[in-house]
Scaffold this motif. Structure first.
Motif, PDB file in Angstrom:
ATOM      1  N   GLU A 220     -11.216   0.659  -2.829  1.00 13.01           N
ATOM      2  CA  GLU A 220     -10.012  -0.162  -2.779  1.00 13.01           C
ATOM      3  C   GLU A 220      -8.725   0.631  -2.983  1.00 13.01           C
ATOM      4  N   PHE A 221      -8.850   1.962  -2.983  1.00  9.95           N
ATOM      5  CA  PHE A 221      -7.657   2.800  -2.951  1.00  9.95           C
ATOM      6  C   PHE A 221      -7.071   2.798  -1.529  1.00  9.95           C
ATOM      7  N   PRO A 222      -5.745   2.911  -1.408  1.00 12.83           N
ATOM      8  CA  PRO A 222      -5.166   3.120  -0.072  1.00 12.83           C
ATOM      9  C   PRO A 222      -5.661   4.437   0.519  1.00 12.83           C
ATOM     10  N   GLU A 223      -5.659   4.532   1.829  1.00 12.98           N
ATOM     11  CA  GLU A 223      -6.118   5.758   2.489  1.00 12.98           C
ATOM     12  C   GLU A 223      -5.306   6.959   2.013  1.00 12.98           C
ATOM     13  N   GLN A 224      -4.003   6.769   1.815  1.00  6.95           N
ATOM     14  CA  GLN A 224      -3.170   7.873   1.343  1.00  6.95           C
ATOM     15  C   GLN A 224      -3.664   8.398   0.005  1.00  6.95           C
ATOM     16  N   THR A 225      -4.060   7.488  -0.890  1.00  5.60           N
ATOM     17  CA  THR A 225      -4.529   7.916  -2.204  1.00  5.60           C
ATOM     18  C   THR A 225      -5.837   8.681  -2.093  1.00  5.60           C
ATOM     19  N   VAL A 226      -6.733   8.246  -1.208  1.00  5.80           N
ATOM     20  CA  VAL A 226      -7.990   8.976  -1.004  1.00  5.80           C
ATOM     21  C   VAL A 226      -7.684  10.394  -0.529  1.00  5.80           C
ATOM     22  N   ARG A 227      -6.758  10.520   0.425  1.00  9.32           N
ATOM     23  CA  ARG A 227      -6.378  11.855   0.909  1.00  9.32           C
ATOM     24  C   ARG A 227      -5.762  12.687  -0.214  1.00  9.32           C
ATOM     25  N   ASP A 228      -4.925  12.053  -1.022  1.00  6.51           N
ATOM     26  CA  ASP A 228      -4.274  12.778  -2.118  1.00  6.51           C
ATOM     27  C   ASP A 228      -5.286  13.218  -3.170  1.00  6.51           C
ATOM     28  N   ILE A 229      -6.274  12.384  -3.463  1.00  4.19           N
ATOM     29  CA  ILE A 229      -7.311  12.756  -4.428  1.00  4.19           C
ATOM     30  C   ILE A 229      -8.079  13.972  -3.926  1.00  4.19           C
ATOM     31  N   LEU A 230      -8.483  13.939  -2.658  1.00  2.00           N
ATOM     32  CA  LEU A 230      -9.218  15.067  -2.081  1.00  2.00           C
ATOM     33  C   LEU A 230      -8.366  16.337  -2.110  1.00  2.00           C
TER      34      LEU A 230
ATOM     35  N   LEU B  52       0.811  -1.219   0.000  1.00  3.23           N
ATOM     36  CA  LEU B  52       0.000   0.000   0.000  1.00  3.23           C
ATOM     37  C   LEU B  52       0.843   1.267   0.000  1.00  3.23           C
ATOM     38  N   ASP B  53       1.994   1.231   0.638  1.00  2.00           N
ATOM     39  CA  ASP B  53       2.862   2.415   0.620  1.00  2.00           C
ATOM     40  C   ASP B  53       3.371   2.678  -0.796  1.00  2.00           C
ATOM     41  N   ARG B  54       3.801   1.634  -1.466  1.00  3.38           N
ATOM     42  CA  ARG B  54       4.275   1.779  -2.844  1.00  3.38           C
ATOM     43  C   ARG B  54       3.133   2.201  -3.759  1.00  3.38           C
ATOM     44  N   CYS B  55       1.959   1.632  -3.520  1.00  7.24           N
ATOM     45  CA  CYS B  55       0.776   1.995  -4.308  1.00  7.24           C
ATOM     46  C   CYS B  55       0.445   3.473  -4.138  1.00  7.24           C
ATOM     47  N   GLY B  56       0.472   3.943  -2.881  1.00  4.00           N
ATOM     48  CA  GLY B  56       0.173   5.341  -2.610  1.00  4.00           C
ATOM     49  C   GLY B  56       1.158   6.286  -3.264  1.00  4.00           C
ATOM     50  N   ALA B  57       2.441   5.938  -3.216  1.00  5.77           N
ATOM     51  CA  ALA B  57       3.464   6.783  -3.839  1.00  5.77           C
ATOM     52  C   ALA B  57       3.308   6.819  -5.354  1.00  5.77           C
ATOM     53  N   PHE B  58       3.000   5.671  -5.932  1.00  6.10           N
ATOM     54  CA  PHE B  58       2.788   5.597  -7.381  1.00  6.10           C
ATOM     55  C   PHE B  58       1.619   6.503  -7.780  1.00  6.10           C
ATOM     56  N   ASN B  59       0.509   6.393  -7.066  1.00  6.96           N
ATOM     57  CA  ASN B  59      -0.677   7.182  -7.392  1.00  6.96           C
ATOM     58  C   ASN B  59      -0.441   8.669  -7.201  1.00  6.96           C
ATOM     59  N   GLN B  60       0.324   9.008  -6.176  1.00  7.70           N
ATOM     60  CA  GLN B  60       0.624  10.412  -5.919  1.00  7.70           C
ATOM     61  C   GLN B  60       1.335  11.044  -7.113  1.00  7.70           C
ATOM     62  N   ALA B  61       2.237  10.289  -7.724  1.00  3.05           N
ATOM     63  CA  ALA B  61       2.963  10.802  -8.893  1.00  3.05           C
ATOM     64  C   ALA B  61       2.022  11.018 -10.075  1.00  3.05           C
ATOM     65  N   ILE B  62       1.086  10.102 -10.279  1.00  8.26           N
ATOM     66  CA  ILE B  62       0.131  10.253 -11.379  1.00  8.26           C
ATOM     67  C   ILE B  62      -0.795  11.432 -11.123  1.00  8.26           C
TER      68      ILE B  62
END
Length: 248
Positions: free
Chosen positions: A74-84, A43-53
């Motif tokens: 099914e997004f990591p919590e970090q990705t939800v925060r980053d999207i918002l 999930l940490d790697r997933c969140g970092a990847f999504n943050q870059a996109i």
């Protein structure tokens, strides 16, 4: 070759789209789908990847569609925060994402979270077909026996899967017509061969593209006919999810 994960669409519904990763589809039983290969268990790697996109989002159109190979839940919590955060900083007014019916109870809370930053949500449901036998017995979609009108009360957009061997032109026309009657927008996904046993039906697709129904449908602003392998429709979403395309 790395696939394309950001596109700016200038067609029928101008918007930015990003294709992110998630922990994987919790349903994972759709017989026609092999998108599970895009899952990321770290999930940490997933969140970092999504943050870059997400860093590519400009906010120039005020509309952002965020998709993955699963559901919003099914997004990591970090990705939800980053999207918002991206939506708030870039002035996104309309946010669009997909959610499997099994996660429908989360929709009000997601709407509330985006409303607090001034964004309206539109949710996509991949029904694939309103033919229950085909959808549940063959496609194994996992929606059960449901009234399409009930679905439309919770979801604004609908995805339909067309052009698969075993379908008919009449059944495709019925699905699209019902989708237009009930939902704000319809995405018609013409089947692209993958690693499953399902096959694209060239004869059926040709019959569709040469029909009077398609002639009346192709310029309809609330319907996108997504088919990267046929130039008779331009609604390819910038070839998102595929290697860089010469026409993208």
């Amino acid at each position: 070759m790395e696939i394309k994960r950001y596109a700016e669409i200038a067609g029928k519904f101008p918007r930015e789209i990003v294709l992110l990763k998630s922990s994987g589809c919790g349903w994972g039983k759709c017989a026609f789908c092999d998108y599970w290969t895009d899952a990321e268990s770290d999930l940490d790697r997933c969140g970092a990847f999504n943050q870059a996109i997400l860093g590519q989002v400009k906010g120039s159109l005020g509309v952002l569609e965020v998709i993955n190979s699963a559901s919003f839940d099914e997004f990591p919590e970090q990705t939800v925060r980053d999207i918002l955060k991206v939506c708030a900083e870039k002035g996104i007014r309309i946010f669009i994402s997909e959610q499997h019916f099994r996660y429908r109870a989360s929709l009000p809370a997601i709407r509330d979270a985006f409303a607090r930053i001034g964004a309206e949500c539109a949710f996509i449901l991949s029904v694939e077909t309103f033919d229950e036998d085909l959808r549940e017995r063959v496609f194994r979609k996992g929606l059960g026996s449901l009234d399409p009108a009930d679905l439309a009360r919770e979801y604004q957009w609908v995805n339909l899967l067309c052009g698969v061997k075993g379908q008919t032109l009449a059944s495709i026309i019925r699905d699209i017509t019902l989708g237009m009657e009930l939902f704000e927008r319809v995405n018609v996904n013409m089947f692209i061969p993958n690693t499953t046993h399902f096959e694209r039906d060239p004869g059926l697709i040709e019959a569709f593209y040469t029909s009077a129904f398609f002639d009346a449908l192709k310029d309809k602003p609330t319907v996108e006919i997504l088919d990267k392998d046929d130039s008779r429709t331009s609604d390819h979403l910038g070839f998102l999810g595929y290697p860089e395309h010469p026409d993208a």
